[in-house]
Each structure stands twice: as C-alpha cells, then as structure tokens.
Design a protein around this motif. Structure first.
Motif, PDB file in Angstrom:
ATOM      1  N   THR A  75      78.280  22.217  60.780  1.00  0.00           N
ATOM      2  CA  THR A  75      76.969  22.866  60.674  1.00  0.00           C
ATOM      3  C   THR A  75      76.842  23.971  61.715  1.00  0.00           C
ATOM      4  O   THR A  75      76.381  25.079  61.402  1.00  0.00           O
TER       5      THR A  75
ATOM      6  N   ASN B  95      78.872  26.740  56.056  1.00  0.00           N
ATOM      7  CA  ASN B  95      78.376  26.931  54.690  1.00  0.00           C
ATOM      8  C   ASN B  95      77.975  28.367  54.413  1.00  0.00           C
ATOM      9  O   ASN B  95      77.630  28.703  53.289  1.00  0.00           O
TER      10      ASN B  95
ATOM     11  N   VAL C 211      69.412  18.259  57.918  1.00  0.00           N
ATOM     12  CA  VAL C 211      69.826  19.553  57.361  1.00  0.00           C
ATOM     13  C   VAL C 211      70.233  19.390  55.885  1.00  0.00           C
ATOM     14  O   VAL C 211      69.680  20.025  54.996  1.00  0.00           O
TER      15      VAL C 211
ATOM     16  N   TYR D 144      71.529  25.989  52.807  1.00  0.00           N
ATOM     17  CA  TYR D 144      71.979  24.886  53.682  1.00  0.00           C
ATOM     18  C   TYR D 144      71.089  24.767  54.918  1.00  0.00           C
ATOM     19  O   TYR D 144      70.538  23.706  55.198  1.00  0.00           O
ATOM     20  N   TYR D 145      70.935  25.851  55.639  1.00  0.00           N
ATOM     21  CA  TYR D 145      70.104  25.811  56.843  1.00  0.00           C
ATOM     22  C   TYR D 145      68.642  25.807  56.453  1.00  0.00           C
ATOM     23  O   TYR D 145      68.219  26.599  55.600  1.00  0.00           O
TER      24      TYR D 145
END
Lengths: 311, 311
Positions: free
Chosen positions: A54, A59, A152, B117-118
């Motif tokens: 993360t 991503n 998340v 994602y975030y």
C-alpha cells in the motif's frame, strides 16, 4: 493439487519495509532510486522488503511496471530471497501473472491483497481467488502471505478463510500481514494459527512487541522506510528488559510521521534526509505534502533526534 | 493542451447497458458469447454499450483481456461508435493504456472510474489523474464520461471536480454516469452542468424518467442487460402521457432482479432465457447464484410476464 503438510523453505522473519516507490517528474517509476533505497533498507535493519505494498503506491502502477522494477532489483543485486512483493490485484489474471513472476524470480514470498473492487464479497469468492492463484502458479516455492487491510481495501481476510486455505494449501499459505489496526484481530490470528507454522506480521511497529510476545514473526511497516534500525532493535531485543523502552521510542517516531498523510510524508523524509528532492513526487491520485506539512514533519523529526544514517 | 469550447462529436444518448462479461469454465473471457450478447442488446433497445463497467466484472480482468474483447467486438461487427468502455483503473498507466486503445478503435466514449484503492484522496489528486489521462491520450476524439459510484468505488466525483475538469477540457469531458443511488446528487449535477453540454446518465433505470425531465440524456443500467426494450420505451416516450406507467413497469422488473446479487442474477437470467447455462459463470471473487436464488429469480420474472425476445 495436494500439498505436503509443511513447506521446507526458510521464511523471512523480522522487520520488513513496504518500500515507497520513487517516481520521476513525468510519474515514470524510477528504478535507479528504487534499487538504491532498497539496498539502504537492507543494510539498515530490514530483514526483507515488502515492495509493492500500500505504501509503495503499488496499485497506482501496472503489472508491467512492477515486473520491470522487480527485475531491476534482482539485477541490481538485491537478494530475491529478501523480497516479498505485493501481487494481489482486482483482476485475477493480474494476480496470477504477478505472483508467477515473483516466484520465478526467486522471491522469498508474496503478499497478496484480496480483490478489492467489489465490496461485501463472500469468503467462497475469496477462497476461489487465492486457490486459483495457487493452482495456476503451481510452484512449490510459492510462499503466500495474506494481506488484511480493511481500512483501505475494504475487503478483509477472515479467520474462517485462513483456516480453509491453510487446510488445503499448508505448504503455500505462509502467513499474514494484519493492517487492521486492531490488536484483538492480530491476537486472534496468532492464537488460532501461529502454532501451525502460519507467520503473523503486525502491520505497524506499534504492535511489534505485542506481536512477538504473542508468537508473531515481526512487522511490515510503513515507517520501516525511514526508521528501520530502531524498529529492528525492538525485534532483536524483544525478550530483553529494554524491550518496552525501545518500543516506546519507535512508537513516538511513528506518531510524528502519521500526523501527516503517510505516503507523501515518508517520501518527504527520504527527500530531506537523503538530500534528493525528486523523492517527494507521488503518482496521482496521491499528492505531495504541502509546504507547511513538510515543514512540521521535518522539524518534529529533528527535534526528536531522528536521523537516517548512511542514506 | 488548450481545447475548443465544445466537441463536434455526436454523442451517444439513450439506454446503455454495462454489458455482463461471459466467462468459460476456466474463467477465460468468452469473446464469442460477448459479441453475440452485444449484438442482441443493440437490436433490442440499447443505444450504446458501456462494456467493462461494474456489472461487467471489468475490474476482475486485465487490460490485455479487455483490449482483446474490445477488438473482438469491433471485428465482429459491433459499431465502435456505440461503445463506451470502462477505462478507469487504480493504476494511472492502465487507465492511459485502456483509454488510448478505446479512442484508437473509434469508441464513442469512455466511462472512467476514479482510481479507487486509496480512500479519502483529494480532488487535486483526482484532477491530476483525469488530466494526465486526457493529456497523455492527446486525441480530440476522446469523449470522457466520469463514473460516480461511491457505494462500490468508495471514491467519488464531486461537483467541484467536474467544474474544474470542464473548465480545462470542455471538448473532452462529455458527461457522467451517476450511480450514487441518490437522486439529489443526480439533480445537482443536472442543475449545475447539463446546460453546458455535459451529459448526465442515471446509473439506474429507476431514475430514468426523472433524469430525462431534468435535462439528462438517458441511463446506463445493469438491467439493461436483460430488459433493454422496455427501458428504451421509457426513454423514447418520456414526454408522453404514458411515461409514468412505462416507468413503473421497468421499476417493477428491476425490483425483482435486485432482490438477488445483481451480477450473477443478470447472468442467470441470460443463461435461462437464452438456454445457455455457461453464462452463469462469474470470475472470482464473485460467485454464481445459489440454486434457491436462481429459482426465485426466474419464477418471479416469469410471473411478471418478463421475456427476452430474440435472445
């Protein structure tokens, strides 16, 4: 696929950093700075590198970009056995491709997010996801760590899912990173599975000492990017009388950093203490710290005597 | 990049289906069944095809898989101008690649999720994402529709973001699909932007009539996959005295379908009414309906006189 009860592979233990990814001004991944930072981390206290986590903005990168970075690390002399790349994507096909690439490069493990676009999915659907990846990769070297980060991903890893996966794939399911931020959940994982060779990593160094005392194997933590030495000292000395004092020190540093948005804060610290301003760039949708945020971060770190020796 | 105030492109209006994606038993995308279903939709009431949407399990497929399906559609005779593929990914590089591929194939538009994602990202970060895609693709044919679906993506499109993007890229920012499920939000988008050539599509046919009356251009709806004709009748007749009655009919069908998990329910209906059981397969993490769910769905649809003529 029937698996032997246990893996023969020596697994990574200790402090791992989810390595932040440097970008150039045009947002292209910067392999040179990446290799350099990874090497600094390994000589400064990290036992392993959870690249593409993360905190790595993983991503925000394509599979092809990540494969190139991974190959650059190995070509640049970073031991593959120390690597635990993130390989979980929304797309099953991406997860299979990235996991296979990591195994073929000899990575010590992979850290796999569940698919996270659809919310409220069933454990059956998640079981099929992980099972499909394991079966398709079909390689006994695979050491798969489940990545539980509900704040998340919004999609989590339940105890029931772990139990089912461990029963079917005891040699491949290696452990978990618990980034729930909920110690009770980490403890439940330890109590249920640590004795069967399932390696529990805390998702923050704040829980490192508790995790070691509960039978865990270390932590995989954002601030491992900038404070690996002192965090490693807690890992190495967890049985000593100094342990609680050492833990208090790393917790205090963490608290300074997490006043700011974590990822740009880590990059700002590396940029400042490494005297390399390009490090502050984040790929959209993330953005760099404001001037005021950066000023507060650096001044508070300095006031606490923080340093990044050898950077 | 400076843009002219308006695009010269004729835009898609009416009912669009976020086309469900057929998979084979081994979870490989099935281009043949996909082309066939897309052609049925276009002859049955759909003005356009929002392939690779949420209901398409788009995020469960890689960019390469989606590009192949898109090429198969065009090669199979589906007019590119009727296509509005989803091109938004977590990874900026994937969004650029997929958007560029869609524009080069001549697609009528693209429907773009924000990176998801975030969580809690800033409008500045989202602005940079969309701006970067528009600049990198650098093609005046690009018609970009913003995809607002906070119940799933968790990251939304604010009015302030739309305003800023429209101001900078008036010829590329074509409209929005609002899947918030909140009519007040759709109305706010209509009131603020419909008059400046920003096309608002409701994310469900339940709001189709309201959307048309408010100055919108149609709807992009899951149940468009199985009920395109009656939904199109509401679109075509929204100014007539029959409109409310027609709307009540399609809302009733929707209510039957959404008692079940939407995506496997749509696939079960296509499998049943098209006499093709392979259609029920979903890619993990989604799973097919249980036997009981399927039985309830089909019997309720039949009791309501539902059919899929020509399937």
């Amino acid at each position: 696929m029937n698996q032997p009860a246990h893996s023969k592979v020596k697994r990574i233990e200790g402090v791992l950093s989810p390595v932040v990814t440097p970008f150039r001004k045009d947002y292209a991944p910067d392999a040179e700075r990446f290799v350099k930072h990874c090497k600094w981390l390994l000589k400064s206290g990290c036992a392993g590198l959870a690249v593409f986590g993360t905190n790595s903005e993983a991503n925000s990168m394509s599979v092809a970009e990540k494969r190139q970075l991974l190959e650059a690390l190995v070509a640049g002399g970073v031991p593959a056995a120390s690597l635990m790349p993130g390989t979980g994507h929304c797309a099953l096909s991406d997860s299979i491709e990235m996991t296979r690439a990591a195994v073929e490069l000899g990575c010590g493990g992979v850290l796999m997010l569940p698919p996270f676009y659809y919310k409220g999915v069933s454990d059956e659907g998640l079981y099929r996801t992980f099972a499909e990846v394991i079966e398709r990769v079909g390689d006994e070297r695979l050491q798969l760590y489940l990545y539980h980060i509900p704040p998340v991903a919004q999609v989590g890893i339940t105890l029931g899912l772990i139990e089912r996966l461990l029963k079917k794939y005891p040699a491949s399911i290696a452990g978990v990173k618990d980034s729930s931020g909920d110690w009770n959940n980490t403890k439940a994982m330890l109590d249920a599975f640590a004795k069967s060779g399932f390696d529990v990593f805390a998702g923050s160094e704040v829980f490192l000492l508790d995790n070691m005392r509960g039978g865990g194997k270390g932590c995989i933590t954002a601030t491992g990017n900038i404070n690996p030495g002192p965090i490693d000292q807690v890992y190495r000395n967890w049985k000593t009388a100094d342990a609680d004092k050492l833990q208090a020190g790393i917790t205090a540093t963490r608290k300074i950093v997490q006043k700011q948005p974590m990822i740009p804060a880590l990059k700002a610290a590396i940029a400042h203490f490494g005297n390399d301003p390009q490090w502050t760039t984040c790929r959209p949708p993330l953005i760099e710290l404001t001037g005021d945020q950066e000023k507060q971060l650096i001044s508070e770190l300095k006031a606490a005597g923080f340093s990044m020796p050898g950077l």
